[in-house]
Write a protein that holds these residues in place. Structure first.
Motif, mmCIF file in Angstrom:
data_model
loop_
_atom_site.group_PDB
_atom_site.id
_atom_site.type_symbol
_atom_site.label_atom_id
_atom_site.label_comp_id
_atom_site.label_asym_id
_atom_site.label_seq_id
_atom_site.Cartn_x
_atom_site.Cartn_y
_atom_site.Cartn_z
ATOM 1 N N LEU A 47 -0.796 -2.852 4.127
ATOM 2 C CA LEU A 47 -0.675 -4.277 4.466
ATOM 3 C C LEU A 47 0.744 -4.777 4.239
ATOM 4 N N TYR A 48 1.368 -4.289 3.172
ATOM 5 C CA TYR A 48 2.747 -4.679 2.894
ATOM 6 C C TYR A 48 3.658 -4.266 4.052
ATOM 7 N N ARG A 49 3.535 -3.054 4.502
ATOM 8 C CA ARG A 49 4.370 -2.584 5.621
ATOM 9 C C ARG A 49 4.091 -3.388 6.889
ATOM 10 N N LYS A 50 2.854 -3.772 7.081
ATOM 11 C CA LYS A 50 2.455 -4.501 8.280
ATOM 12 C C LYS A 50 2.974 -5.946 8.283
ATOM 13 N N TYR A 51 2.985 -6.601 7.102
ATOM 14 C CA TYR A 51 3.285 -8.031 7.051
ATOM 15 C C TYR A 51 4.542 -8.403 6.261
ATOM 16 N N PHE A 76 5.212 -11.375 3.387
ATOM 17 C CA PHE A 76 4.122 -10.992 2.486
ATOM 18 C C PHE A 76 4.596 -9.978 1.454
ATOM 19 N N LEU A 77 4.127 -10.146 0.215
ATOM 20 C CA LEU A 77 4.433 -9.192 -0.847
ATOM 21 C C LEU A 77 3.229 -9.028 -1.769
ATOM 22 N N PRO A 78 2.647 -7.830 -1.854
ATOM 23 C CA PRO A 78 1.620 -7.586 -2.857
ATOM 24 C C PRO A 78 2.261 -7.248 -4.198
ATOM 25 N N VAL A 91 3.885 3.885 -3.459
ATOM 26 C CA VAL A 91 3.822 2.424 -3.399
ATOM 27 C C VAL A 91 5.223 1.848 -3.575
ATOM 28 N N THR A 92 5.626 0.967 -2.649
ATOM 29 C CA THR A 92 6.976 0.404 -2.683
ATOM 30 C C THR A 92 7.013 -1.052 -3.145
ATOM 31 N N PHE A 93 5.865 -1.674 -3.317
ATOM 32 C CA PHE A 93 5.829 -3.048 -3.830
ATOM 33 C C PHE A 93 5.748 -3.010 -5.353
ATOM 34 N N PRO A 94 5.988 -4.142 -6.024
ATOM 35 C CA PRO A 94 5.994 -4.134 -7.491
ATOM 36 C C PRO A 94 4.637 -3.765 -8.098
ATOM 37 N N PHE A 146 -8.983 -8.850 2.111
ATOM 38 C CA PHE A 146 -7.649 -9.205 1.616
ATOM 39 C C PHE A 146 -6.713 -9.562 2.769
ATOM 40 N N GLU A 147 -6.812 -8.820 3.867
ATOM 41 C CA GLU A 147 -5.961 -9.110 5.015
ATOM 42 C C GLU A 147 -6.267 -10.498 5.575
ATOM 43 N N LYS A 148 -7.538 -10.847 5.655
ATOM 44 C CA LYS A 148 -7.909 -12.169 6.146
ATOM 45 C C LYS A 148 -7.386 -13.260 5.218
#
Length: 178
Positions: free
Chosen positions: A82-86, A91-93, A114-117, A160-162
């Motif tokens: 989802l992070y890569r998509k948005y 967007f940041l998870p 995983v590349t987000f925090p 979560f995406e919604k």
């Protein structure tokens, strides 16, 4: 026991009941509340301050733990997709692990992509500040750090995406046609 005693007892119970009824707010952060300012470290020991360091982004915060039997660990991996998509839309998870991960725990190896925090809340202090009463708990903050969505318990990545796209696109679920 006298009638006077029972009258006082009934009055005390009535007062306590009325005071409790006046405070109908549930514990913890609710939708519309500003997220508290907290500082945690990532798995490498770098500090991250929420919501300051994510201001301007719609942020999905996932409280979880490796030893949580109710936490679907694959959700954290799916958040990467989802992070890569948005991410280009803002967007940041952020995954907050309850308790200190052990460096030798092989279960954490699959999260290396995983590349987000991914942050650590070793003693659950931040979880308490966010009103987390059970794991997993997920919150979606808007660009200003205001809680816009909250789920206690597990949900699928589609949910979560919604939630995140509803906040990201100001009330409209993104269906891929924009």
């Amino acid at each position: 026991m006298t009638l006077q005693y029972w009258g006082r007892l009934l009055s005390a119970v009535l007062i306590v009941t009325l005071l409790g009824a006046c405070n109908n707010r549930r514990p913890g952060l609710q939708i519309g509340d500003m997220a508290p300012v907290v500082t945690l470290t990532d798995f490498e020991g770098n500090p991250v301050t929420l919501p300051e360091d994510v201001r301007g982004k719609v942020t999905l915060i996932r409280f979880w733990a490796m030893d949580c039997s109710h936490c679907n660990k694959d959700v954290v991996l799916a958040l990467e997709d989802l992070y890569r998509k948005y991410k280009d839309q803002g967007f940041l998870p952020v995954a907050i692990h309850e308790s200190q991960p052990i460096a030798t725990d092989e279960r954490f190896r699959k999260f290396e992509r995983v590349t987000f925090p991914m942050l650590v809340d070793e003693h659950g202090t931040v979880a308490r500040q966010f009103g987390v009463v059970g794991l997993p708990t997920t919150l979606v903050l808007d660009e200003e750090g205001i809680v816009r969505e909250k789920i206690t318990g597990e949900a699928g990545i589609d949910t979560f995406e919604k939630l995140l796209t509803t906040v990201l696109y100001k009330g409209d679920f993104y269906d891929g046609t924009y």
